[in-house]
Design a protein around this motif. Structure first.
Motif, mmCIF file in Angstrom:
data_model
loop_
_atom_site.group_PDB
_atom_site.id
_atom_site.type_symbol
_atom_site.label_atom_id
_atom_site.label_comp_id
_atom_site.label_asym_id
_atom_site.label_seq_id
_atom_site.Cartn_x
_atom_site.Cartn_y
_atom_site.Cartn_z
ATOM 1 N N ILE A 604 0.822 -1.212 0.000
ATOM 2 C CA ILE A 604 0.000 0.000 0.000
ATOM 3 C C ILE A 604 0.855 1.261 0.000
ATOM 4 C CG2 ILE A 604 -0.217 0.076 2.516
ATOM 5 C CD1 ILE A 604 -3.101 1.056 2.086
ATOM 6 N N ASN A 605 2.070 1.160 0.554
ATOM 7 C CA ASN A 605 2.965 2.324 0.598
ATOM 8 C C ASN A 605 4.015 2.291 -0.504
ATOM 9 O OD1 ASN A 605 1.783 3.515 2.939
ATOM 10 N ND2 ASN A 605 2.775 1.928 4.170
ATOM 11 N N GLY A 606 3.872 1.364 -1.445
ATOM 12 C CA GLY A 606 4.825 1.293 -2.535
ATOM 13 C C GLY A 606 5.573 -0.023 -2.570
ATOM 14 N N GLY A 607 6.173 -0.299 -3.718
ATOM 15 C CA GLY A 607 6.829 -1.588 -3.931
ATOM 16 C C GLY A 607 8.010 -1.850 -3.037
ATOM 17 N N THR A 608 8.672 -0.809 -2.515
ATOM 18 C CA THR A 608 9.835 -1.031 -1.654
ATOM 19 C C THR A 608 9.476 -1.037 -0.172
ATOM 20 O OG1 THR A 608 10.387 1.321 -1.509
ATOM 21 C CG2 THR A 608 11.314 0.086 -3.354
ATOM 22 N N GLU A 609 8.260 -0.634 0.166
ATOM 23 C CA GLU A 609 7.842 -0.579 1.571
ATOM 24 C C GLU A 609 7.235 -1.913 1.977
ATOM 25 O OE1 GLU A 609 8.446 1.868 3.617
ATOM 26 O OE2 GLU A 609 9.236 3.280 2.130
ATOM 27 N N ARG A 610 8.025 -2.953 1.826
ATOM 28 C CA ARG A 610 7.571 -4.303 2.154
ATOM 29 C C ARG A 610 8.766 -5.223 2.276
ATOM 30 N NH1 ARG A 610 4.661 -6.821 -2.863
ATOM 31 N NH2 ARG A 610 3.382 -7.540 -1.152
ATOM 32 N N TYR A 611 8.454 -6.502 2.544
ATOM 33 C CA TYR A 611 9.490 -7.490 2.844
ATOM 34 C C TYR A 611 9.727 -8.409 1.650
ATOM 35 C CZ TYR A 611 8.575 -6.362 7.781
ATOM 36 O OH TYR A 611 8.406 -5.725 8.986
ATOM 37 N N TYR A 612 10.950 -8.961 1.615
ATOM 38 C CA TYR A 612 11.200 -10.066 0.702
ATOM 39 C C TYR A 612 10.605 -11.349 1.284
ATOM 40 C CZ TYR A 612 14.509 -7.449 -2.149
ATOM 41 O OH TYR A 612 15.071 -6.548 -2.993
ATOM 42 N N ARG A 613 10.096 -12.193 0.411
ATOM 43 C CA ARG A 613 9.731 -13.583 0.695
ATOM 44 C C ARG A 613 8.478 -13.755 1.533
ATOM 45 N NH1 ARG A 613 12.663 -17.943 0.567
ATOM 46 N NH2 ARG A 613 12.451 -18.381 2.791
ATOM 47 N N LEU A 614 7.904 -12.728 2.094
ATOM 48 C CA LEU A 614 6.664 -12.881 2.846
ATOM 49 C C LEU A 614 5.472 -12.773 1.899
ATOM 50 C CD1 LEU A 614 7.119 -10.929 6.198
ATOM 51 C CD2 LEU A 614 7.120 -13.393 5.820
ATOM 52 N N ASN A 615 4.485 -13.595 2.134
ATOM 53 C CA ASN A 615 3.303 -13.599 1.281
ATOM 54 C C ASN A 615 2.547 -12.281 1.398
ATOM 55 O OD1 ASN A 615 0.677 -14.238 0.171
ATOM 56 N ND2 ASN A 615 1.367 -16.359 0.239
ATOM 57 N N GLY A 616 2.037 -11.801 0.286
ATOM 58 C CA GLY A 616 1.312 -10.540 0.303
ATOM 59 C C GLY A 616 -0.193 -10.679 0.270
ATOM 60 N N PHE A 617 -0.712 -11.906 0.255
ATOM 61 C CA PHE A 617 -2.143 -12.136 0.064
ATOM 62 C C PHE A 617 -2.973 -11.513 1.180
ATOM 63 C CE2 PHE A 617 -5.964 -14.765 0.616
ATOM 64 C CZ PHE A 617 -6.518 -14.640 -0.645
ATOM 65 N N ALA A 618 -4.137 -10.969 0.819
ATOM 66 C CA ALA A 618 -5.070 -10.405 1.796
ATOM 67 C C ALA A 618 -6.496 -10.629 1.309
ATOM 68 C CB ALA A 618 -4.810 -8.915 2.000
ATOM 69 N N VAL A 619 -7.420 -10.774 2.254
ATOM 70 C CA VAL A 619 -8.820 -10.985 1.894
ATOM 71 C C VAL A 619 -9.708 -10.407 2.988
ATOM 72 C CG1 VAL A 619 -8.902 -13.267 2.988
ATOM 73 C CG2 VAL A 619 -10.521 -12.719 1.180
ATOM 74 N N LYS A 620 -10.838 -9.874 2.567
ATOM 75 C CA LYS A 620 -11.828 -9.387 3.523
ATOM 76 C C LYS A 620 -13.206 -9.547 2.901
ATOM 77 C CE LYS A 620 -13.148 -5.444 6.416
ATOM 78 N NZ LYS A 620 -12.797 -4.080 6.854
ATOM 79 N N GLY A 621 -14.105 -10.202 3.625
ATOM 80 C CA GLY A 621 -15.449 -10.380 3.105
ATOM 81 C C GLY A 621 -16.379 -10.936 4.162
ATOM 82 N N ASP A 622 -17.678 -10.807 3.914
ATOM 83 C CA ASP A 622 -18.668 -11.392 4.810
ATOM 84 C C ASP A 622 -19.909 -11.732 3.990
ATOM 85 O OD1 ASP A 622 -20.891 -9.144 5.226
ATOM 86 O OD2 ASP A 622 -18.936 -8.157 5.285
ATOM 87 N N ARG A 623 -20.719 -12.603 4.509
ATOM 88 C CA ARG A 623 -21.948 -12.987 3.815
ATOM 89 C C ARG A 623 -22.945 -13.555 4.819
ATOM 90 N NH1 ARG A 623 -18.373 -17.306 0.532
ATOM 91 N NH2 ARG A 623 -18.115 -18.919 2.115
ATOM 92 N N ARG A 624 -24.201 -13.496 4.393
ATOM 93 C CA ARG A 624 -25.301 -14.042 5.166
ATOM 94 C C ARG A 624 -25.992 -15.096 4.330
ATOM 95 N NH1 ARG A 624 -24.101 -9.073 6.253
ATOM 96 N NH2 ARG A 624 -24.233 -8.252 8.404
ATOM 97 N N VAL A 625 -26.382 -16.165 4.980
ATOM 98 C CA VAL A 625 -26.971 -17.292 4.267
ATOM 99 C C VAL A 625 -28.305 -17.642 4.943
ATOM 100 C CG1 VAL A 625 -26.601 -19.597 3.356
ATOM 101 C CG2 VAL A 625 -24.622 -18.146 3.881
ATOM 102 N N TYR A 626 -29.369 -17.693 4.146
ATOM 103 C CA TYR A 626 -30.702 -18.060 4.632
ATOM 104 C C TYR A 626 -31.075 -19.389 3.987
ATOM 105 C CZ TYR A 626 -30.591 -13.049 5.617
ATOM 106 O OH TYR A 626 -30.223 -11.796 6.045
ATOM 107 N N SER A 627 -31.500 -20.340 4.800
ATOM 108 C CA SER A 627 -31.716 -21.692 4.297
ATOM 109 C C SER A 627 -33.007 -22.288 4.827
ATOM 110 C CB SER A 627 -30.548 -22.608 4.711
ATOM 111 O OG SER A 627 -29.306 -22.050 4.362
#
Length: 1011
Positions: A604-627
């Motif tokens: 988020i702060n640029g390509g150099t403002e991060r680490y080597y070799r650490l995964n960058g994956f992120a996720v955010k979500g929610d849902r409602r289920v009616y059954s």
């Protein structure tokens, strides 16, 4: 209502079972660990039960669907310490399973464990707690697959586990395509019980400890209530590769030979099997824990000459071995006459990273407590409240810290010129130390006028940069995860009248996962200490702790997962049929799910403002289920029963699905049961597939088939002469970035089963069940080939793809650059088929006064597992190392089985278990080979990895009615896993096939008490 707990092991016959029989004749073992729920139901005749996959109360456990019951008591007798380990050993669990050992090998979902039935991956097996859903692990498997972490099961309050080996979306909704694992906890407990257990391998390592205590009071019948509390502690020590013999402890495979062909020397900084210096031809990729440097032009960044050790006085790191290349090795050429060791130093520092740093199993610490209160309400209803807390800490050491690697984002090392300009070169992915250094904070170009010669650059006096490669010898990467799971549940059930019953349940679960990583280099801070010369590359040990902390600040991220579910159902009799009452059950459910997993390495702060070799994956979500769901059970007459069910699910994002199922049970005679089902199911897109906020990227080496002569002519070569193309083209790689797609549809499945159960006499039974599952619209990444070919042909990029150009081969070069990244969203495209057989054989009978013998055999055979792509092409995986995309190369063996035998003398029981895991061909169609063509094999291994059979012994002595002492010896013959140097989930062996076997002969002793 009472739930029947069976003891036994689903067993198998057929061809491969003969192997198990031969091994098992030596076995005298514990009471069988799992068996079909239908077997032995007669002993509980009259009890009212509910079987997993049904909401209707019944008086027998024989349903149209095959259900396996795993008894905790029998796991104890087999020497299995945790429910998680017991589930991993189920015969139907196969290649895509996620084991704890993956945590020590860079797994996406580090710190977790998951089961995968039918080879269909972790997201197609539904895990329940007392028939209710659990929260997903906050990290997805491979960034895409949601699953429930088996480490969150509180072992000591588990009564038993029911495994439904059939589709069950009609009862439970999404994810129940391959089957359901239902963890059923104790409903009542009175008194005090506990255990103390310790284990260690015959090599004096792999220690494990277990403590537990449970106390309860009250009796529902006499007092109208029952309450209990329970706590446990479990610890498993880290196991390293150097604690096991060759080849599990080395990167040097030259002693692994087959028919005169031997493996390569993969020792980093050493020579490979062809005499080439790996990493120096054609691309420098040295990753040893010694620093080497090579002169580079301060104007163009072009490197020249041979690498040399940066600190020749210190020589090679003590953990590495000096090796001087011979004249022949220095002069070695490739097929085109090019020197393959042109950049290699005359003396290298050979380092065996696996021997020095490799980890087999991580440190695991688990502890928690549970409480339950159950009370009678009125004359006949029953209510309960339950709370569980469980914390799991997983930690492991990694490799020496790296100052150079592919960052998980577009980034190239800067080249500092003597004029003070900074340029980023796509073909310059080697870090270069500048000629001059200036104080941090300098805002103008660093030159001779305001800087000093770089003390880390031995070529600075000659006005040249220093290309530097290697790892820090005094710093180790270390990763830790801490998972906390909180779960509460309440419910009430009882009769409405003499024919109808009701049940209402609610549960809420919250998980928080803290990831902590040390020893990873922060890119911008690396550039800072290079520019100001504050980091001592010549002698890394001389750096202060403050300097090390600045270069490698601790990375911490906290992820959460939440689940809330409320469901209510009623069931009862409608009318009487010749075979019994026509029963109807129906219910409604609401569920809320949410995952918030921020990136531990965001750009988020640029390509150099991060680490080597650490995964960058992120996720955010929610849902409602009616059954809403319903089930009808019709015993048409004594010999025929028909069961029909269906469920409708509506998701807040607009997805909806109806899942029907029909099952038939036929008993032509008392001793024979025929059963079969047909069902439709679905899997909703995971949060990672639909809601990832930071996508996953994998890097792929350029393939000449992507190019054309017109494009390559710019670089003086053609497709036919691709080997003559510049390194920029020939050895470059591009990133495949998979983007979330909120428009994804649910995967749909069709499955049917057919089987029989034969009980010719009391205590003897056999069964065979066939399953066939077809999943359509399977979610996958798009094929990027059309986009790449269009780019290189100068044509418009197809819709749905985004191509990002690399930087030019040199500043200002007018030629069309290569591709840096291809971005595309997940799509519904593939068809996946799984087909196989389950076998069972069980014996339980007295053989003399006071002596009882029981024997159970469970086996699963995969007939076919394959993926069909939109163009009609098919990849088949059964009996091979495929599907790499799902299994990390651990493959899909056709056979898996267990044979357990027991001699019970009353106060003494001697137990033995033979465990069988089938071999497989060293090929994988998803890696470009043919089916079973040995295509991934370099000739150093047989084409087929061997079958793997281990044998366990256990003895229990009942000292008093309240005290039992036990001892077990696992892997009695100390058989380590078959050698497999291709799979990458573990080193030189298959982690699913040999995950427990790598411990070798293992001893456990313990004591249980109950007052």
């Amino acid at each position: 209502m009472k739930t029947i707990t069976k003891i036994g092991l689903r067993g198998g016959a057929a061809l491969q079972a003969l192997t198990l029989v031969g091994a098992g004749l030596a076995a005298l073992s514990a009471p069988a660990f799992a068996q079909d729920a239908a077997q032995g139901a007669g002993s509980d005749e009259g009890d009212v039960i509910v079987v997993t996959g049904s909401i209707i109360r019944r008086t027998d456990a024989e349903t149209p669907s095959p259900v396996t019951t795993v008894s905790v008591e029998s796991l104890d007798r087999r020497g299995i310490s945790t429910v998680q380990e017991g589930l991993q050993r189920i015969a139907a669990n196969n290649g895509p399973a996620l084991t704890n050992s993956f945590s020590a090998n860079g797994a996406f979902a580090a710190g977790a464990s998951a089961v995968s039935l039918r080879g269909l991956s972790t997201n197609s097996t539904l895990v329940l707690f007392d028939g209710m859903r659990a929260a997903y692990y906050p990290l997805s498997d491979d960034g895409t697959r949601n699953f429930v972490d088996l480490n969150t099961i509180p072992d000591d309050i588990v009564d038993h586990i029911e495994v439904l080996r059939d589709g069950a979306s009609s009862s439970y909704g999404a994810d129940a395509i391959a089957g359901v694992v239902n963890v059923i906890t104790k409903k009542n407990f009175k008194g005090i019980s506990g255990r103390v257990e310790s284990g260690i391998s015959s090599r004096g390592d792999g220690q494990q400890y277990r403590l537990s205590l449970t106390a309860g009071t009250g009796d529902l019948e006499e007092n109208g209530y029952n309450a209990y509390i329970s706590g446990f502690y479990y610890n498993s020590k880290q196991l390293k590769n150097n604690q096991r013999p060759y080849p599990y402890n080395s990167d040097d495979y030259r002693n692994i030979c087959h028919d005169g062909n031997c493996g390569p020397n993969n020792v980093v900084d050493g020579l490979d099997g062809d005499g080439a210096y790996p990493g120096f031809s054609p691309v420098v990729t040295n990753t040893g824990s010694n620093f080497f440097v090579r002169p580079a032009s301060a104007l163009t960044g072009t490197q020249s000459g041979r690498y040399q050790i940066l600190n020749p006085l210190a020589g090679c790191n003590p953990l590495t071995t000096p090796y001087t290349l011979t004249p022949g090795e220095l002069a070695a050429t490739d097929e085109d006459g090019n020197l393959i060791n042109a950049a290699a130093p005359t003396t290298v520092c050979q380092e065996d990273l696996t021997k020095n740093y490799g980890v087999i199993n991580p440190d695991i610490e688990r502890y928690g407590f549970s409480a339950r209160f159950t009370a009678r309400v009125g004359d006949s209803s029953e209510a309960y409240a339950q709370f569980n807390f469980l914390q799991t800490n997983v930690g492991y050491d990694g490799l020496p810290s790296t100052i150079r690697a592919n960052a998980p984002a577009p980034f190239y090392f800067p080249r500092y010129s003597t004029s003070g300009n900074v340029a980023y070169y796509g073909n310059n992915n080697i870090l270069q130390l500048p000629v001059y250094v200036c104080p941090r904070g300098t805002t103008v170009a660093c030159t001779a006028a305001n800087g000093t010669l770089n003390p880390n650059n031995p070529f600075a006096a000659q006005g040249q940069n220093a290309a530097i490669i290697g790892r820090l010898s005094n710093s180790i990467e270390h990763d830790e995860t801490r998972t906390r799971a909180y779960r509460g549940a309440i419910g009430i059930k009882g009769p409405i009248n003499d024919k109808w019953n009701y049940q209402v349940d609610a549960t809420a679960m919250h998980m928080d996962l803290r990831r902590k990583s040390d020893g990873y280099v922060y890119i911008q801070h690396l550039l800072d200490v290079i520019a100001d010369g504050s980091f001592n590359f010549v002698n890394p040990a001389a750096n202060s702790q403050a300097t090390m902390d600045y270069l490698m600040p601790t990375a911490i991220a906290t992820s959460t997962s939440d689940m809330v579910q409320v469901q209510a159902n009623a069931s009862g009799d409608l009318l009487d049929l010749p075979g019994g009452p026509l029963q109807l059950g129906f219910g409604v459910s609401f569920r809320y799910e949410a995952v918030d997993s921020p990136s531990i390495n965001s750009d988020i702060n640029g390509g150099t403002e991060r680490y080597y070799r650490l995964n960058g994956f992120a996720v955010k979500g929610d849902r409602r289920v009616y059954s809403a769901y319903a089930e009808l059970n019709a015993p048409i007459f004594d010999q025929l029963e028909v069961n029909a069910s269906g469920r409708y699910d509506r998701y807040s994002g607009g997805l909806d699905n109806f899942s029907p199922k029909i099952g038939v049970k036929v008993k032509p005679i008392k001793e024979v049961l025929l059963r079969g089902t047909y069902s439709r199911g679905f899997r909703v897109p995971s949060f990672g597939e639909a809601n990832a906020t930071f996508p996953t990227t994998g890097f792929v080496t350029n393939n000449q088939s992507l190019f054309n002569d017109t494009y390559l002519a710019q670089y003086g070569c053609t497709v036919a002469t691709f080997a003559d193309c510049p390194q920029y083209i020939r050895t470059g790689s591009y990133g495949q970035t998979s983007l979330a797609n909120p428009e994804l549809k649910a995967e749909k499945s069709r499955s049917f089963t057919a089987g029989n159960l034969v009980e010719p006499m009391r205590g003897l039974s056999f069964s065979v069940d066939y399953y066939n599952i077809k999943k359509t619209g399977a979610i996958t990444t798009a094929d990027n080939t059309p986009a790449l070919q269009a780019y290189y042909a100068g044509l418009p990029i197809p819709a749905g793809f985004n191509v990002i150009e690399d930087v030019p081969i040199a500043p200002g070069d007018p030629r069309t650059p290569r591709v840096a990244f291809v971005q595309s969203g997940f799509i519904n495209a593939n068809t996946i088929k799984s087909e196989g057989l389950d076998f069972a054989a069980n014996i339980d009978m007295p053989i003399s006064d006071g002596i009882r013998w029981s024997s159970s055999l469970e086996a699963s055979y995969i007939l076919r597992l394959e993926t069909e792509f939109p163009d009609g092409s098919v990849e088949r995986y059964d009996g091979t190392l495929g599907n790499f995309n799902l299994t990390a190369g651990s493959g899909t063996p056709k056979w898996r089985g267990t044979w357990t035998n027991t001699l019970d003398f009353g106060n003494f029981a001697l137990s033995g278990t033979a465990n069988f895991f089938g071999g497989y061909d060293t090929s994988a169609m998803d890696q470009g080979t043919g089916y079973k063509d040995c295509g991934l094999n370099d000739g150093s291994l047989p084409c087929r990895v061997k079958d793997y059979i281990t044998f366990d012994l256990n003895a229990q002595v009942k000292v008093t009615d309240q005290f039992t002492f036990y001892a077990n010896m696992l892997n009695v013959f100390d058989k380590l896993p078959p050698i497999d140097t291709i799979t990458y989930g573990a080193h030189a062996y298959n982690p699913v096939q040999g995950g427990e076997g790598i411990l070798g002969r293992y001893f456990r002793i313990g004591a249980k008490f109950n007052y």
